[in-house]
Every structure is written in structure tokens, then in C-alpha cells.
Design an enzyme around this catalytic site. Structure first.
Site, PDB file in Angstrom:
ATOM      1  N   CYS B 149       0.829  -1.209   0.000  1.00  0.00           N
ATOM      2  CA  CYS B 149       0.000   0.000   0.000  1.00  0.00           C
ATOM      3  C   CYS B 149       0.867   1.264   0.000  1.00  0.00           C
ATOM      4  O   CYS B 149       0.569   2.231  -0.699  1.00  0.00           O
ATOM      5  CB  CYS B 149      -0.983  -0.010   1.172  1.00  0.00           C
ATOM      6  SG  CYS B 149      -0.231  -0.275   2.786  1.00  0.00           S
ATOM      7  N   ASN B 150       1.938   1.246   0.778  1.00  0.00           N
ATOM      8  CA  ASN B 150       2.859   2.389   0.743  1.00  0.00           C
ATOM      9  C   ASN B 150       3.552   2.467  -0.614  1.00  0.00           C
ATOM     10  O   ASN B 150       3.758   3.552  -1.160  1.00  0.00           O
ATOM     11  CB  ASN B 150       3.936   2.246   1.829  1.00  0.00           C
ATOM     12  CG  ASN B 150       3.358   2.253   3.226  1.00  0.00           C
ATOM     13  OD1 ASN B 150       2.470   3.029   3.529  1.00  0.00           O
ATOM     14  ND2 ASN B 150       3.856   1.371   4.084  1.00  0.00           N
TER      15      ASN B 150
END
Lengths: 342, 342, 342, 342
Positions: B149-150
Site C-alpha cells: 500500500c505504501n
């Protein structure tokens, strides 16, 4: 066929929530957005989270051609709402989200809101918008009055019990925990993050909250005698949601049975197995309402916990549900979203 | 035609988010939910907010008849995922949400994850799931590897800049602010409410976060030379969301132009007018990603702010977007939800 | 001997924080509280959390007999502060918490605040209130200018590095995460709970934040040449606290050594062992500041994380520390409170 | 003279809170910190916010030389506490913060906690630690049993009413809103930030919460007849604090008078003017308790709202207050901190 929708008072939270719901509604389209103080702005200037949508710019109410509108949501402040609505075309279907047409009795209105009503004849005409209990009237209504969000929550857990005669009508206590958005997008000191974080406060204590007007009207109507509940809302550090804890005197199983019977066929209201209670976040951003009953250790007493999202089922979702009925659509159209969790 | 979907590892947050998205997806249906440690339970016992849906009970992976499944989302922990996926039928379409197939190079995998990969040949086969940049490959892929997600957030703001050659490749700094759900539904002390309220903490400081493996792989590939960014995530008191602040050396207008060009036709990624930045909550619970560029007071430097919802666009929404492509559906099917605000 | 203290602008958060600190201070006593817009009210009407204290009622500034006051904290809005302070008795010791006397150069003041200064001669006289670096001057000062809270945090992590010459002066990036109270008790829409919950936003992006005036002034002074840092603050869902992440080019061990050397004897500023970073909540409600250094994976780069409480060490605690020095008290008097955790 | 203090179970929140309070206590000194599972660690490894204090390292209980200890705070889990306390020297003054000695009746203990008590004779000896009501006994006690934090809150608002006979004993309802730290530093799924943010949940509904054992014991003792209240706690998104809303049948003025009379001389408990209610954050991080009474719209009914900090007045602050009495110190020593607000 697509229904052309106007939203008056589009710059408030309930206006934004209506836009969110219409965005995935199969047969509705936002045709006009009015916000007099922000007329000329883009909706995305007021609510950047809506910038991906293709929305009309904000206009004044006067600029709207209502002949091209199928249904109008009125999300104006109370008192303003009645002034505006009485000037709208008589043929226009209206769902009002303000407090202005919730009370049928002009005297009751004046008692709770302080002023004389500007359109008392429309008070009579308006149908109270608690869909599950006024469904048939709403289908043919021209003007539907959205309920208070606290009033909706309290009624969902109590109406079937009063109707079924399974609780003591003189011993009803409602303790609500509510998020900040119930107060709208108003820049008040007590709603600041610095004030609310790590805080909890009771407000309108002692029976002064205006939603009591709705409780009194509806519960007395059902019971056929005056019913006055005790009601205390509490502000908690959250943005959305209402959790209502109801303390009643009655047999828990009978309470459970009354609720199950009342909501067996309802698409949005669900009763949990006896002994379980819902959490506020279980219904986040949806039109759902969950209710749970637990017997107290002392026989003849029960705790009833209900929860809904104040901006959705408590306001804009309810309005959409009513609009669906008024437009002849499936009642659940655009409202079967699943809760956002965590 | 309805696609039969299985979710392995359904008891985690990304599993629940997939169920949420499928609930309003026009052509998908949850056919099987597996969670080995909770097999036999109802999904609503694990996630009461899903109790209104008609879902199959949780089973073990072994109990699933994959011949009746059209596509499988694999939301298992990393390392477990590779063990499971290599045993699944070769014809099954799979979107993996774990970290196991993000890195193509076995040595890079071992460097960041510590162990030898159990299915190195599948590492080669897997398509990296950043839809906007691997769209064509994903359409014909059997196995798609969901991104971190990052890693997704950082790439959305930086890939076009690296590709267009408008920034100094040796001077890229990424500072992320992330909500708690990025760490999953794991009962860890540092994720407790009592610890996180009124707190903010940097973690994996100094270049130790595993998503750097993805940044290194992808940015070096685009640049045609090794690129190593500086990346520091910070945990903030929120449940969902990532706000990435990128510090780059380059002309702000050129940076803006590169982003606008890259995303002009993208349904989910939107670039704001130069000088504006998005807020984390603007994309809540959606597959949207917003990006804004601001020129620093010192010429030749720009700040790029991007935001997405870690559980949706950063994980399960991305997975759904990829699944749509793999199944021949419209890429946006079931994903055009409007953000929940406030 | 007890020092008689007046607080002007007592109705803001920094005023309330001063009262909190004085409540357990061994030699200070609140003699007068002024808040012109709320004159006549009790302090406990404005801040019920102070109702257990025996405090004077709020008055106008004009009502205060300054001849009976030993030291005056001025917590007024900037611009108002300079108007008021120039009218106060010349012999009165004053700690100003506003922005009005932080910048010594009238041109710099006008650049950042937009107006001509009303008391430019006092700009010269005022001592910059960053205690650890202006201690001796503060002891003999009549007027001390409290620093910006962000400016204090940034300077604590950077001054020793600039002074020791261990970092590249042209490559300094400061990314701050700050709680809502930094904006004061002002009823602004963006500070509402409904807006900030689950949100994070960058503001004053691109070098427009006024605290840059302080950074520029102080860092250039230390370096003996112009130094301009890049500084981006972010609002996070918390009420108090600042966490600053500094990105610098320099050897991490040299950075660590410079910080350790600078703060070895300081009672409030502590440097963690190399490789560790502090959390924002570690210093909650105290005058402490913690700093940690981590080497980046790329040699020659370091991350420096510092944290303090914006209302205490960043404002009222600093003011108290300075007042102690001005009154000849122990510098730590009344300030050795332990952090509130969780 | 400085009292040497030992804390057993120092790694929990109440242990850390005791250290915080002792840090500014004029005559106490932390001589030993025990935490068997973390023996050998520094306290600052477990609680970095305490790193500025000069504290002894964590040891096992067995390693402590109790002959050098003047008073021992026992912050162990219940059941463990009774096992440990019965082995401590008979001459040692002990304040126990667990649930183990709150109930005097072995049968009541077994009913609520499920096991036989390991030291029933000490159950008899222990003095119930609600200072304001057991002050004289506490002064000469060897073993004082700290109350439950919810139990303390409920008793502070109800004991004077029961004692004065101004309310109906059969119609008492207590609805509590509590922060997460009441559950301790335990890594449980329901206490995660991702779960609690934007949430509110009732727990132990129906009369199953163990603190009811204390209510039953104490209220029945005061009334001279069995009294069973209805009690429902709710978890809200906060780390500290308890807000109790009590619904009683009685005249509001009589209720107010009974409370004012009971607490007129108390340093920590304050009753607001009739018609006002306190907010949870008003007492944050202090030993204060505020109580407010409001008359309901229905005559003969009143709402009583009380608040305290569960970790301070509800636990470690109360323990400190009791320790002060046991050691012959001023009861308020080290406890006159002002609340942290905002």
C-alpha cells in the site's frame, strides 16, 4: 429513466451525503445544487472529496428551474426550510431533511423551536419520514419530513415495544452516544478536535433536546396516551454514528419478539440474536440499523441497543429511501452499500 | 454472467474489504471464504458489519472446490501465500494481496524478507499489480501480485516523474503518514487505542521498510539505472489512509505536466491544479488516488502530495481493479463508490 | 517569596496552559487574568477544567494594576500583542507568546506578517526565547519573545547540526506532524472533529508558513550565511504535540555527536541512543523535548526526529522556563512534570 | 523524610501512572520496580515516556528487599495479586490496585471472579480503598484494596444519595462511557485503533460486569438492605477517562443537596451548581472527580453525571491518596496537579 434531482442546502454534511448516495444510484442524477451563501462556487471547492464527480456548480435556489426537477431534497437549516418550501411549485416532490415538518401540531412546534410556523397547513400535509412505519403514506406523499437522527434511532428501538405493549411506558430511558457530524458543518468551539479528542459530554440534559418533540408525538400516538421518555445524548470523539442504549422495563424475550416481528421483512433493520448487541461502527456509511436486546440480571428489565449512521440512515439515507418510494423506484435502490470497516 | 470468487485469508482487513466491494459489484459473487484458523465460523462472527450479507461460512482452503471458482483473491500473510498459491490449480486466476510475488528477483526477495522463496518460477510469471502501469500484462495474467500500500502511493506520485526525467533521481524523499489498518488486524501493543491516541511515530526509519524493495525494483527499471529513494513511514492516529509527501528536485511545472500527462485518462487517479494538495480523507473508502504539486519557495524544488485509502486503492480496491481486467470486465466495475466524508 | 503573575490573553489555550503550570509552581501566583472579550467572566466559565483552582476573574488589560505584578505573560494574538506591550510599564518583565517580537528585522517582519511593526525599537530589544540557546540574555531581559512552536521543534533538531557544520546547509528538509491546538481555540471549519478525524493534511506547503521567518533568521545567523530550509507542516488527528522529521545530508554519527554535545547538560532536551526515535506522546503535557538520529541506508544521509508538546515546551512551558530565569528562579521550577501516558 | 516505595506489576498502565505521580511527589521515592515477565529491562524500555527519570531497573518480586521498603503498591493482575500479597512481610504497608481484596465476602468473590480466594483472611483485613468514605480506616490499615475504576465513579455519584435516602433504591441506572486504558495494556483485537476509531460499544451488558460486585457490597451496606443497580459500560474512542450518567428517581434539589453535603470539604471531589454537568476531559490526568445534577423534565427524576480519570482518581491516584494517609502524609501530597486540557 433517470430522475432529475435538486438538492437545496447542498453545502452541509447531509447535502454532501446525498451526493455520495446519488453517485451510485442507478436512476438518479444531480440536476441542481443550491447553496445561497456559496452560489457560484464549484461543489468540489466546498467538498474536495467530490471532485471526481461531474456535478453542476452551486447556484441560488432562485436560479433553479424546478419544472425540470423530479424531486427536491431540502437540506436547509430549520426555519429557513419552511420559508423556502412554501414557495416551491405545488407539484414538486420534496423530501425535507430539516426539523420543520416533523411535528404536526403548531403548538408543539412552537414549544420546541420557539417560533410560530410559517406554513402550518403544510405541517398537516407532510408525512413523517420514518420509512418503516409510514411507508404507504410516503409512497403517495408530496412532502416528506425527514426525522431527527436521534429521533430515528430511538424510535427504531422503541416503537415496536410500545406498539406491542411489552414495556412500561412510564419507565423508558434513552442514553445516546453520538458523533460530531450530527451538529452539522458548523464551526463551533465545542466541536473542535482539540476540545473533543479524549472527551465525552452530555448535552441537552434533563429533557431539553428538540428531538423529544418527535418522541412525544410519535410514542403518544402509538400508545394512545401521553408517553414521555427520558433522553440524554452524549457527544463522543467520533465523526459519524449514533449508538443508543435503551433501558426498559419488560420481559427481554417479549422485547426481542416484538422487535423481530416488527422488522422481519425490513431490508435495512436487523435484530440480532437475544443477548448480542451491535457496535456503532458496524453500520458505518450505510442505511443499516442494527438492534440487540439483552436481559438485565434483574428480571423484568431489558437493555436494547440500537445503532445507525446519523448522516445516512439517520438523515440522507432515509431521505433517499423515501425518495425511492415517492418516485416509484425499488426502496433499496442505491442504498445496499456495505459498511466501511475498519 | 456472474463470476464465482474465492477469498483465501478472508478474516483479515483486506479480506473484509474485498467482501465489501463485491457486495455492490455487478458481476461478482462470493463463492467461498477461507480462513484456516477460523474455519467453521460465520463471516459475521468475525466481522459483524457484514452480517446483512448472505455469505458462505468460513472454511479451510482445502475444503474449497476450485474448479467452481473463476478467480481467487489470496489475502494470506506473506510466506504463507507462496506456499498456498503454488498448490492451486494452474488454470485458476489469482490476485495475490501478499508481498510474495511483488519482487521478481529471488535475491531481492531474500534481502527484504529474509527467506528463500518457495516458488521462484512463479515470481517470474507474476505480473506486478500496479494497474495503471501494467494494465495490458494484467489483462492476460494468471497471477497478479498486489503491491504494497505504501509502495503504491509512492509510485503513483513518482513514476511519471522518473519516467519523464523531470526530477533528480538521487534526491527523492518520501515521508508517509499512515493509518493503523496498514498493519492488519493484529493485536500488537503499539496498535492499541491507548497507545496511538494523541500519538505519532516514525517506524522502519533509515531505509529498512520492506516496501523499499518494490520502490528499488520499479524505479530502477523505469530509470534504467539504480534508483534508491529515502522513505520514512509514520503511524498516525487514524484507522485508514495514506498521505505521502514527496520532496523532489525539479521544476514544479514540469512535475505537474508529467503527472497530468500520465494520468489524463485514468478513472481513479486525478491530479489537482498546480498549487493545491489533497487531504487524506478525500478518498476514504474508495479506489481513488489524488495528487497535488506545489512549487517550493526555492526554485527547482517541488513538493508532491498523494493520497489513497490503504485498504482500498492500496490493496483490495486495486485487487478488484485487476480482477476486473483479468475477467474481461470493465476496469471500474464495482469501484465507482464516492468517498465517505466526513 | 511569591511572584505575582499576570496573564494577558488568558482565554486561549496557551493562557490555560500557563495557569496549569503555575498551579504547581512553587513560587508563582496568578494575580491577574485578562481577556478583553471575556472580561467579567470567571476563568472556569471559559475553562471548566480549571474550576478547582482559586483564580481571579477575567478582567480587561486596562483594569490591571501592573505595579503589583512581577512578570506578565502576554498570550495575545500577534499584532494585538505589539500594540499592547508598547503601552505596558517599562519596568515590567514580559514574556510574549505571540509572533510579534520573534523577528528582529522590521523588513522580515513585514515580509512574513504583512504589516509594518508598531514597535520596531522593541523588536531590537526583545530576546529570542529559545531558552537553551539564549539563556544568558534571557536572564537579564525585560522582554522575551516566545518562539513559534514549530520553529522551536525545528531548531532543537537543527541548530546544533548547523552550528557544528556537520550537514549540508542547502539540503535541509523538515516535515512536521502537528496536533490541532497549534491553531489555537479558534472555531474554524478545518479544525472540526468531523473534518479532522481519520484525516491528515499538509498546509502552508511550498515555503509559506510564517515560522520560516524564524528559521531563516536563526539558521542564517548561526551559519553566517543565508540558510533556507524546506518546511512542510501536516495537521494530524490529535489535539497536542509536534513530531518533526528532519532529512539532512551528513554523517549520522557526526549528527548524533553534535546533538549530544549540545544538549548534554540540558534538563529538558534529551538525545536518544543513535538508531532510536521518539514518539510524539512520550513528552505529552511536559516541557521535555526528545531527539533521535537514524542513519539512512544511503551513506551521508541521516533522519533526525524530534518531538515536543506544542502547548508546553513549544509555548507556555518555554515561557515559564524563561520566566524562571528572568525572576532568578531555578530554570526547571514547576516544569519537572512527568508525561501523561497513555 | 523520604518514603521508599516499591511497585509490583510496574509494566502496566497503573504502574506507569504511579511512577508519574511519584515523580513530583515531595516525599516519595521509587525504590524498586518489579515486573516478572520483563525483569532485567529498564523501565524506559517499557515506557519511553519515563526515560528522563532516574528509575531502578525492573526486577522480579523475589529480588526486592522489602525490609528497605516503606510502602508497596501492588499493580498485578487479579488472582496473581492475592498469591503474591500473602507472601509479603506482615509489617509491610500495601496498597493493592487489583480486584483481589475489594470484596469482603469469599462467596461474593467466587461469584464474580470464578475461583476460590487464596487468602480469605486477608479479604477481611483489607480496607476498601474509596478514600472519601473509608478515610479513618485507611489511615491505620496495613492493606488497602483499591477500588475498580468504574466502581469508584459510580459510587462517587450514588453513595451520598443512597446514604441520604433521597432516591428510589430499586430504580438506579448507571450508563458509563469509558476510555480504552481501563482494559490495561493488553493487546486485544477489540482495543486496536483500527477497531475503536469511530466506534462505540456496550460491553458486559445485562449485569455481568465484575464491578457490580463492589456496587452490590457497598450500596447494600449503606442502605441496610440489598441494592442492585443496573450498570452498562460503553467503550468509546478515547484512551483515558470515565463519564458516568446516572439515572435516578428522586428530587433533583435533594439529590444536589446530598452531594454538596457529602463533598463540601473534599479536596478532590467537587459538585457543580445544579443544572450543570462536567465533561470527561475536565479532569484529565488528575485526581479530581466532578459531579453535576440536572432535573429531568419529568418531576421526581434526576440525571447525575460524574467524571474522573480511570488511571488516576480511578486507580493510581486513589492509591497514592491512600498511601499518603497510611504514611501520615498530607492526603493531597503530590496529587494537586491541574488537568491537561486540551
Amino acid at each position: 429513466m433517470t430522475h432529475k434531482i435538486a438538492i437545496l442546502g447542498a453545502s452541509g454534511y447531509t447535502g454532501a451525503e446525498l451526493v455520495r448516495l446519488i453517485a451510485t444510484h442507478p436512476t438518479m442524477e444531480v440536476a441542481a445544487l443550491a447553496a445561497n451563501s456559496k452560489a457560484g462556487m464549484k461543489m468540489s471547492d466546498v467538498y474536495p472529496h467530490l471532485r471526481h464527480l461531474n456535478l453542476p456548480d452551486l447556484v441560488t435556489i432562485e436560479e433553479i428551474d424546478f419544472s425540470a426537477i423530479d424531486l427536491c431534497f431540502c437540506a436547509l437549516p430549520h426555519k429557513t426550510s419552511q420559508e423556502v418550501i412554501r414557495t416551491l411549485p405545488e407539484t414538486l416532490k420534496i423530501v425535507d431533511l430539516s426539523a420543520d415538518f416533523r411535528l404536526r401540531d403548531p403548538a408543539a412546534y412552537k414549544k420546541w423551536y420557539g417560533n410560530d410556523h410559517a406554513a402550518p397547513e403544510m405541517q398537516q400535509e407532510a408525512v413523517y419520514g420514518l420509512t418503516e412505519f409510514y411507508r404507504e403514506d410516503i409512497k403517495s406523499a408530496r412532502l416528506v419530513a425527514g426525522t431527527g437522527c436521534n429521533a430515528a434511532t430511538g424510535q427504531f428501538i422503541l416503537r415496536p415495544l410500545i406498539g406491542a405493549g411489552v414495556i412500561d411506558l412510564d419507565e423508558i430511558i434513552l442514553d445516546l452516544k453520538v458523533g460530531a457530524s450530527g451538529a452539522g458543518r458548523s464551526a463551533k468551539e465545542l466541536l473542535l478536535t482539540a476540545e473533543m479528542t479524549e472527551n465525552a459530554t452530555a448535552y441537552s440534559v434533563g429533557g431539553t433536546h428538540r428531538h423529544l418533540g418527535e418522541f412525544d408525538q410519535e410514542f403518544s400516538l402509538i400508545a394512545g396516551r401521553p408517553v414521555e421518555v427520558q433522553f440524554t445524548p452524549h457527544l463522543i470523539p467520533a465523526s459519524r454514528g449514533i449508538l443508543a442504549t435503551g433501558y426498559v422495563k419488560g420481559d427481554a424475550q417479549a422485547v426481542q419478539d416484538a422487535l423481530v416481528a416488527a422488522y422481519a421483512d425490513e431490508p435495512f433493520i436487523h435484530v440480532l440474536p437475544l443477548g448480542q448487541v451491535p457496535a456503532m461502527k458496524d453500520v458505518r456509511a450505510t442505511n443499516l440499523c442494527y438492534i440487540g436486546v439483552v436481559a438485565d440480571r434483574r428480571p423484568g428489565r431489558a437493555i436494547v441497543v440500537g445503532t445507525l449512521d446519523n448522516l445516512c440512515k439517520g438523515s440522507s439515507g432515509q431521505a433517499m429511501q423515501n425518495a425511492n418510494l415517492m418516485l416509484g423506484e425499488d426502496e433499496t435502490a442505491g442504498l445496499m452499500l456495505a459498511p466501511v470497516y475498519p
